[in-house]
Design an enzyme around this catalytic site. Structure first.
Site, PDB file in Angstrom:
ATOM      1  N   HIS A   1      29.592  56.341 -46.079  1.00 53.13           N
ATOM      2  CA  HIS A   1      28.786  57.265 -45.209  1.00 53.13           C
ATOM      3  C   HIS A   1      27.462  56.372 -44.873  1.00 53.13           C
ATOM      4  O   HIS A   1      26.969  56.018 -43.968  1.00 53.13           O
ATOM      5  CB  HIS A   1      28.538  58.513 -45.875  1.00 53.13           C
ATOM      6  N   GLU A   2      26.821  56.290 -46.297  1.00 48.88           N
ATOM      7  CA  GLU A   2      25.525  55.333 -46.093  1.00 48.88           C
ATOM      8  C   GLU A   2      25.584  54.104 -45.286  1.00 48.88           C
ATOM      9  O   GLU A   2      24.848  53.457 -44.976  1.00 48.88           O
ATOM     10  CB  GLU A   2      24.772  55.601 -47.591  1.00 48.88           C
TER      11      GLU A   2
ATOM     12  N   HIS B   1      25.477  54.328 -41.745  1.00 47.84           N
ATOM     13  CA  HIS B   1      23.972  54.295 -41.346  1.00 47.84           C
ATOM     14  C   HIS B   1      23.384  52.782 -41.488  1.00 47.84           C
ATOM     15  O   HIS B   1      22.818  52.371 -40.667  1.00 47.84           O
ATOM     16  CB  HIS B   1      23.330  55.080 -42.319  1.00 47.84           C
TER      17      HIS B   1
ATOM     18  N   HIS C   1      24.180  50.554 -38.628  1.00 47.49           N
ATOM     19  CA  HIS C   1      23.442  51.071 -37.440  1.00 47.49           C
ATOM     20  C   HIS C   1      22.135  50.488 -37.459  1.00 47.49           C
ATOM     21  O   HIS C   1      21.770  50.284 -36.408  1.00 47.49           O
ATOM     22  CB  HIS C   1      23.114  52.680 -37.391  1.00 47.49           C
TER      23      HIS C   1
END
Ligand SMILES: [Zn+2]
Length: 709
Positions: A488-489, A492, A495
């Site tokens: 998940h991290e 990010h 991104h």
């Protein structure tokens, strides 16, 4: 300073110790080190003087932009604002990184001193009438000024930010809004301190085997350390979620489960000096008043106007579409648990404090899955490798360790990230282990954002997690949830790393709050693919791949009890929208009755008696301890619709690394930052807007929504 929502600077800092600028590493030029701060030389006492200088610098820059004599243009107003406050941004990024990941008493003291000054600094800039007149003038002519699409979007973002802060209002209205913001900040602090006080006041001491019945060793261990932290002998249950949930799941003692459950759901609702109901009423009223001053019907309309959802009705449509099948699934589980109670010879109705306990029994029976069996197959290093491999297959990225780069703690690792053409994309830092100086949770942050305005600036991106570190020489093993957090991290982080825009205001994760979880939640999908697990879920000692049977059970157990989790969550999202959908009250109206309001909200959606909201309003920190998720709690599910629908594009292609889909994903989502309206960006990737079908399949509610009575 780019107009991010991140905290920025202070006016001046009286009492800051005098450090000559030449002696302050925060004020040096870091370009020679690739923009990496010299962490090993930075000390707490450097921050206040550096902040003071950076703040003053920014104030002068903004004043000059506002006082410019030439007619307002994109270059002399918007681009100039984007270029301003650079020192401040650098210092702020380093400070917030350290304050979260490696803090100490000195940094915490600076944090308390600096945050109100930062808030005031930004309030003053956003209330600067001359500055807003210039932004407004650039906005009015944006269509005919020869600006490109990205520049037009940047102008629009500036205008929206300032307008939503009240820049266009009369002086009296601006003053009232400033008052409201200050009062809300104070109420939010009291709200969370009240919850904390109730949590600290409760502890249930367990004596003897009879009271520990059913609790496995790892829970006993944690109850023991909870007890010793409070100076209690033996075992104690406290009200942190990480203690309460496993206790409710495993304790055989129904009477004790009830006690703990009641303590937990009554936080902030005990009618004494720590009660939050009056605070809720006041906060909801003030937010409604602020929204009305800004021209909106209520706070929810204000909040969602600048989100992808746009209107509360759109958010509710989604919640409703998921609610119906989730409720049906939860009721089926409820009936199965009631049957289990009868089978055990119990003669009582399933209550909220029984749900997790009987769900656990049911899970063992149905899925035959034990979380501890999978752990030896999930070593931290392999999962990092798996994340890098996925980024390589999708986007052609390569990660090379850079042990020579300066870091803030010896456990932090750095990698150089390059593209398939060998060109440097940025640096990635992984700070994975829990320690006392780190706050809990996991997050992504940036030491430097990508942008092209002052030259081609590459991003320096950080992931922070809280995995328990293995003793020296041993492999750190993760739970499946931990591995999911890492992915998940890392989503990010991608991104931030893949961002390819000119202006910082729209770089990387500077997107709408109901869109920002798309790149992270989407990336989690790859971890769950058998193809990836077969390759990277290898036994930490033997190196053998995860047994197929275990893999199958892992996949099957994923959706167990999802109806309950979904209802628990959606009830909060609906109540949040209800509370923030209230118009400002008339002076003659009696104050909001928080209990009656909660009951009416739950009755409206048909909440089963056996399930209680995940966060009842008196302790709903997301929406009352600060405004972060006020009228925005729906965002998690909104993003999940996007990520499920987006991953379905790979499924449909028949290849989870399909190059054409991956290229569109990179161009339209991961590299695009806030260059486009989020709905437009999504359409550019998928060719259409998302539907909830993929999410319903993902949560195991694939059957079409049946009518529910
Ligand atoms: Zn996230």
């Amino acid at each position: 300073m780019p107009e991010t929502e991140a905290p920025a600077l202070l006016d001046n800092s009286p009492g800051a110790p005098a450090i000559a600028p030449g002696d302050n590493p925060l004020l040096e030029d870091w370009t020679a080190a690739g923009g990496v701060p010299p962490f090993f030389r930075i000390r707490a006492e450097h921050f206040l003087p550096a902040y003071a200088q950076a703040l003053a610098e920014h104030a002068v820059e903004v004043a000059a932009i506002a006082a410019e004599r030439a007619p307002p243009t994109f270059a002399n107003t918007i681009a100039a604002l984007e270029m301003s406050g650079r020192t401040l941004e650098r210092i702020d990024n380093v400070f917030s990184l350290l304050a979260g990941a490696d803090t100490n008493d000195a940094l915490q003291k600076i944090e308390r001193a600096i945050s109100p000054q930062i808030a005031r600094h930004w309030n003053q800039i956003r209330a600067n009438a001359a500055l807003f007149r210039r932004i407004d003038a650039v906005m009015a002519t944006a269509e005919h000024s020869g600006l490109d699409a990205e520049q037009k979007r940047v102008v629009e973002r500036y205008h929206t930010r300032y307008r939503r802060a009240g820049a266009a209002l009369s002086e009296a209205a601006k003053e009232r809004i400033a008052e409201i913001i200050e009062r809300l900040a104070a109420l939010g602090t009291t709200f969370s301190q009240n919850v904390l006080a109730d949590e600290q006041a409760f502890s249930l001491r367990l004596e003897g085997e009879a009271e520990l019945a059913g609790l496995p060793g790892f829970i006993r261990e944690s109850l023991k350390s909870e007890a010793s932290e409070r100076g209690i002998d033996g075992y104690a249950v406290t009200l942190s979620r990480s203690t309460v949930e496993p206790f409710l799941q495993f304790s055989d003692r129904r009477d004790l489960r009830e006690k703990v459950f009641r303590g937990f759901v009554m936080r902030g609702d005990n009618d004494g000096p720590t009660d939050n109901k009056a605070i809720i009423a006041e906060m909801v009223r003030l937010r409604a008043e602020r929204a009305r001053l800004l021209g909106y019907a209520d706070f929810a309309h204000y909040r969602l106007d600048d989100a992808m959802a746009k209107t509360p009705a759109a958010a509710r449509d989604l919640l409703g579409a998921v609610w119906r099948p989730a409720r049906a699934s939860a009721l089926t589980d409820r009936d199965a648990m009631q049957a289990l109670i009868r089978e055990d010879g119990g003669n009582f109705k399933l209550e909220p404090w029984d749900w997790r306990y009987y769900a656990e029994k049911l899970r063992r029976r149905v899925c035959d899955f034990d979380e501890t069996a999978i752990k030896p197959y999930l070593s931290l290093d392999r999962i990092i490798e798996a994340a890098f491999y996925t980024a390589g297959r999708l986007f052609g990225l390569n990660f090379t360790p850079r042990p020579d780069v300066a870091v803030w703690h010896p456990d932090v690792r750095a990698w150089r990230v390059t593209g398939s053409d060998g060109k440097e994309i940025g640096l990635f830092f992984g700070d994975y282990f829990a320690r006392a100086s780190k706050r809990s949770g996991a997050w992504m942050t940036a030491i430097r954002d990508q942008q092209k305005l002052g030259g081609d600036i590459t991003p320096l991106i950080v992931n922070v997690c809280n995995f328990a570190k293995a003793p020296a020489g041993e492999a750190t093993l993760l739970s499946f949830d931990d591995a999911r957090t890492l992915f998940h991290e890392f989503g990010h982080a991608l991104h931030g790393l893949l961002s390819s825009v000119t202006y910082p205001i729209i770089a990387g994760t500077n997107v709408a709050t109901d869109f920002v979880e798309l790149p992270s939640q989407l990336f989690e999908h790859w971890l769950e693919q058998p193809e990836l697990l077969r390759r990277f879920a290898l036994h930490y000692q033997a190196g053998t791949p995860i047994p197929e049977q275990l893999l199958a059970r892992l996949v099957a157990a994923r959706n167990f009890n999802k109806g309950f989790a979904t209802l628990e969550y959606i009830a909060c999202a609906e109540t949040d929208l209800d509370l923030h959908g209230l118009p400002p009250p008339n002076p003659a109206d009696s104050p909001l009755d928080a209990h009656a309001f909660e009951a009416a909200s739950l009755a409206r959606i048909g909440m089963p008696d056996e399930i209680v909201m995940r966060h009842r309003p008196p302790h709903f920190a997301h929406i009352f301890a600060g405004g972060g998720y006020a009228a925005g709690y729906y965002s998690y599910m909104w993003s999940e619709v996007l990520d499920a629908d987006a991953f379905a594009a790979f499924d449909e292609s028949g290849d989870i690394f399909d190059p054409a889909t991956a290229k569109r994903l990179r161009d339209c989502i991961y590299a695009a930052g806030g260059r486009q309206d989020p709905a437009e960006a999504y359409k550019a990737f998928r060719g259409r807007l998302p539907t909830a079908d993929a999410l319903l399949r993902k949560r195991g509610f694939a059957a079409p929504a049946a009518a529910v009575n």
